[in-house]
Motif scaffolding. Structure first.
Motif, PDB file in Angstrom:
ATOM      1  N   ASP A  55      -4.325 -17.923  22.920  1.00  0.00           N
ATOM      2  CA  ASP A  55      -3.916 -16.865  23.833  1.00  0.00           C
ATOM      3  C   ASP A  55      -3.063 -17.422  24.958  1.00  0.00           C
ATOM      4  O   ASP A  55      -3.289 -18.535  25.451  1.00  0.00           O
ATOM      5  N   LEU A  56      -2.078 -16.626  25.398  1.00  0.00           N
ATOM      6  CA  LEU A  56      -1.330 -16.957  26.605  1.00  0.00           C
ATOM      7  C   LEU A  56      -2.125 -16.418  27.789  1.00  0.00           C
ATOM      8  O   LEU A  56      -2.389 -15.218  27.888  1.00  0.00           O
ATOM      9  N   VAL A  57      -2.537 -17.292  28.686  1.00  0.00           N
ATOM     10  CA  VAL A  57      -3.378 -16.932  29.835  1.00  0.00           C
ATOM     11  C   VAL A  57      -2.504 -16.979  31.088  1.00  0.00           C
ATOM     12  O   VAL A  57      -1.794 -17.959  31.311  1.00  0.00           O
ATOM     13  N   VAL A  97      -4.576 -24.118  43.178  1.00  0.00           N
ATOM     14  CA  VAL A  97      -5.492 -22.970  43.180  1.00  0.00           C
ATOM     15  C   VAL A  97      -5.263 -22.115  41.935  1.00  0.00           C
ATOM     16  O   VAL A  97      -6.187 -21.460  41.439  1.00  0.00           O
ATOM     17  N   ASN A  98      -4.038 -22.121  41.420  1.00  0.00           N
ATOM     18  CA  ASN A  98      -3.761 -21.412  40.170  1.00  0.00           C
ATOM     19  C   ASN A  98      -4.260 -22.191  38.961  1.00  0.00           C
ATOM     20  O   ASN A  98      -4.803 -21.613  38.015  1.00  0.00           O
ATOM     21  N   LEU A  99      -4.087 -23.501  38.980  1.00  0.00           N
ATOM     22  CA  LEU A  99      -4.583 -24.324  37.880  1.00  0.00           C
ATOM     23  C   LEU A  99      -6.102 -24.237  37.772  1.00  0.00           C
ATOM     24  O   LEU A  99      -6.664 -24.327  36.671  1.00  0.00           O
ATOM     25  N   SER A 100      -6.778 -24.032  38.913  1.00  0.00           N
ATOM     26  CA  SER A 100      -8.229 -23.872  38.890  1.00  0.00           C
ATOM     27  C   SER A 100      -8.628 -22.634  38.089  1.00  0.00           C
ATOM     28  O   SER A 100      -9.606 -22.655  37.329  1.00  0.00           O
ATOM     29  N   ASP A 101      -7.876 -21.546  38.250  1.00  0.00           N
ATOM     30  CA  ASP A 101      -8.150 -20.341  37.461  1.00  0.00           C
ATOM     31  C   ASP A 101      -7.949 -20.598  35.975  1.00  0.00           C
ATOM     32  O   ASP A 101      -8.739 -20.138  35.140  1.00  0.00           O
ATOM     33  N   LEU A 102      -6.880 -21.305  35.625  1.00  0.00           N
ATOM     34  CA  LEU A 102      -6.656 -21.620  34.210  1.00  0.00           C
ATOM     35  C   LEU A 102      -7.799 -22.454  33.648  1.00  0.00           C
ATOM     36  O   LEU A 102      -8.289 -22.197  32.540  1.00  0.00           O
ATOM     37  N   ALA A 133      -8.211 -22.807  29.673  1.00  0.00           N
ATOM     38  CA  ALA A 133      -6.802 -22.864  29.303  1.00  0.00           C
ATOM     39  C   ALA A 133      -6.150 -24.176  29.730  1.00  0.00           C
ATOM     40  O   ALA A 133      -6.494 -24.744  30.767  1.00  0.00           O
ATOM     41  N   GLU A 134      -5.185 -24.612  28.945  1.00  0.00           N
ATOM     42  CA  GLU A 134      -4.364 -25.770  29.272  1.00  0.00           C
ATOM     43  C   GLU A 134      -3.052 -25.261  29.856  1.00  0.00           C
ATOM     44  O   GLU A 134      -2.420 -24.374  29.282  1.00  0.00           O
ATOM     45  N   PRO A 135      -2.592 -25.790  30.981  1.00  0.00           N
ATOM     46  CA  PRO A 135      -1.376 -25.277  31.615  1.00  0.00           C
ATOM     47  C   PRO A 135      -0.123 -25.548  30.791  1.00  0.00           C
ATOM     48  O   PRO A 135      -0.019 -26.585  30.127  1.00  0.00           O
ATOM     49  N   VAL A 136       0.825 -24.584  30.841  1.00  0.00           N
ATOM     50  CA  VAL A 136       2.120 -24.779  30.173  1.00  0.00           C
ATOM     51  C   VAL A 136       3.294 -24.563  31.122  1.00  0.00           C
ATOM     52  O   VAL A 136       4.428 -24.902  30.780  1.00  0.00           O
ATOM     53  N   GLY A 137       3.063 -24.024  32.311  1.00  0.00           N
ATOM     54  CA  GLY A 137       4.162 -23.854  33.242  1.00  0.00           C
ATOM     55  C   GLY A 137       3.838 -22.850  34.327  1.00  0.00           C
ATOM     56  O   GLY A 137       2.782 -22.216  34.315  1.00  0.00           O
ATOM     57  N   PHE A 138       4.778 -22.708  35.297  1.00  0.00           N
ATOM     58  CA  PHE A 138       4.539 -21.777  36.393  1.00  0.00           C
ATOM     59  C   PHE A 138       5.842 -21.228  36.940  1.00  0.00           C
ATOM     60  O   PHE A 138       6.931 -21.795  36.725  1.00  0.00           O
ATOM     61  N   ALA A 148       0.934 -18.919  37.219  1.00  0.00           N
ATOM     62  CA  ALA A 148       0.767 -20.026  36.278  1.00  0.00           C
ATOM     63  C   ALA A 148       0.405 -19.498  34.895  1.00  0.00           C
ATOM     64  O   ALA A 148      -0.288 -18.483  34.762  1.00  0.00           O
ATOM     65  N   PHE A 149       0.874 -20.200  33.885  1.00  0.00           N
ATOM     66  CA  PHE A 149       0.641 -19.834  32.497  1.00  0.00           C
ATOM     67  C   PHE A 149      -0.103 -20.962  31.793  1.00  0.00           C
ATOM     68  O   PHE A 149       0.160 -22.144  32.044  1.00  0.00           O
ATOM     69  N   GLY A 150      -1.018 -20.577  30.919  1.00  0.00           N
ATOM     70  CA  GLY A 150      -1.728 -21.559  30.121  1.00  0.00           C
ATOM     71  C   GLY A 150      -2.007 -21.002  28.743  1.00  0.00           C
ATOM     72  O   GLY A 150      -1.753 -19.825  28.468  1.00  0.00           O
ATOM     73  N   ARG A 151      -2.522 -21.860  27.872  1.00  0.00           N
ATOM     74  CA  ARG A 151      -2.923 -21.409  26.537  1.00  0.00           C
ATOM     75  C   ARG A 151      -4.360 -21.833  26.271  1.00  0.00           C
ATOM     76  O   ARG A 151      -4.784 -22.913  26.668  1.00  0.00           O
ATOM     77  N   SER A 152      -5.077 -20.941  25.624  1.00  0.00           N
ATOM     78  CA  SER A 152      -6.473 -21.214  25.306  1.00  0.00           C
ATOM     79  C   SER A 152      -6.808 -20.692  23.922  1.00  0.00           C
ATOM     80  O   SER A 152      -6.475 -19.545  23.593  1.00  0.00           O
TER      81      SER A 152
END
Length: 326
Positions: A40-42, A70-75, A80-85, A136-140
């Motif tokens: 999923d794109l988070v 603070v955004n990476l904490s939500d991911l 989720a693993e971060p992919v960009g912001f 911020a965007f991540g995938r999980s």
């Protein structure tokens, strides 16, 4: 003669374009392309504002890092693993080129260290205060929601609780600060200025957590939010809540600070629930990831507010359960 400030085009080209990911096209387009990937794109977004989330004279590199972290904490809390912001920067009239360079240097360092590159955003002027918003965007492979906790699940929290709330007191020069040693003051201030997103736990959460969220507005209030979303209650042992040596030093100097420790904001730790049979694997994987993980309670049936109990079984009710923006 005063230094000529960057134009908007120069600001983008010289300061932020070097941070851009390949899909950001050098920030020369109106949109970006996120990399494809499994799961999923988070998406999450948070803003930080001068005078609310940081002090106007804080080092700009640390301000940039806090805004991203603070955004990476939500991911992290969603597995989720971060992919960009994306970055939106609203600059007040007194901004300088030097401030922007230092801000971008801090942002670039964290974007590299957390593998979370810049994909685009917006810059604008504001009468103030300085406002920084990041999406911020991540995938999980499995999105870990707030709503999956079930009665009997054990409750865990990462790291230590309350350091940042006390660090804000240190930054303000509150009276208790004078009764702390230099090392304790430095530790608490660092925790306020520079959160530590628990991305190392993302895989563990995906594998074992039934529910999770990051602790940004205080452990007591944020756990209550998670339980409401799950339709459950809980019993939490206050004596089990993990505290740093610096927080213990502050509480010893002023016992009333304990309430602030468990209800204050800016921890950016993770509170999670998991079935009891997953406890051993959670503990092992957290150790391997280098992140402390502490069991503090158990989810129970019903929709009542969670019970917070002392070692002698007294129930404590907190008048202000969390930081409130409004």
């Amino acid at each position: 003669m005063a230094e000529r400030r960057f134009s908007e085009d120069e600001l983008i080209a010289q300061i932020f374009a070097p941070l851009a990911a390949e899909g950001g096209f050098g920030l020369a387009d109106d949109a970006a392309v996120l990399p494809s990937g499994a799961g999923d794109l988070v998406v999450t977004t948070d803003a930080v504002i001068a005078g609310v989330h940081f002090f106007p004279d804080d080092p700009p590199g640390l301000v940039a890092k806090k805004a991203l972290r603070v955004n990476l904490s939500d991911l992290a809390a969603k597995g989720a693993e971060p992919v960009g912001f994306l970055l939106t920067l609203a600059l007040p009239p007194d901004w300088t080129n030097g401030w922007l360079r230092d801000f971008a240097a801090g942002l670039a360092e964290d974007a590299r260290d957390f593998a979370c590159p810049l994909h685009g955003g917006d810059t604008t002027a504001t009468p103030g205060p300085l406002t920084i918003s990041i999406t911020a965007f991540g995938r999980s492979a499995r999105f870990v929601s707030r709503s999956g906790a079930r009665p009997g699940d054990l409750i865990f929290v990462s790291g230590a609780i309350g350091d940042a709330a006390l660090g804000l007191g240190v930054a303000r020069g509150e009276p208790f600060t004078g009764r702390l040693g230099e090392a304790a003051r430095a530790h608490l201030l660092e925790r306020y200025r520079l959160p530590q997103p628990r991305l190392a736990l993302a895989q563990t959460l995906r594998d074992h957590a039934s529910a999770a969220m990051d602790v940004s507005d205080g452990l007591v209030g944020d756990l209550a939010k998670l339980l409401r979303a799950s339709g459950a209650s809980a019993r939490v042992e206050l004596s089990k809540i993990p505290l740093s040596a610096a927080a213990r030093e502050a509480i010893a100097a002023e016992p009333g600070l304990f309430d602030r420790v468990v209800t204050g904001g800016d921890d950016y730790e993770i509170v999670l629930c998991a079935a009891s049979e997953a406890a051993a694997a959670l503990a092992r994987e957290a150790r391997q990831a280098g992140v402390a993980l502490t069991e503090i309670g158990v989810a129970t049936s019903g929709r009542d507010a969670p019970v917070f109990a002392t070692a002698d079984d007294r129930q404590i009710v907190f008048s202000n359960s969390s930081y409130r923006h409004f």
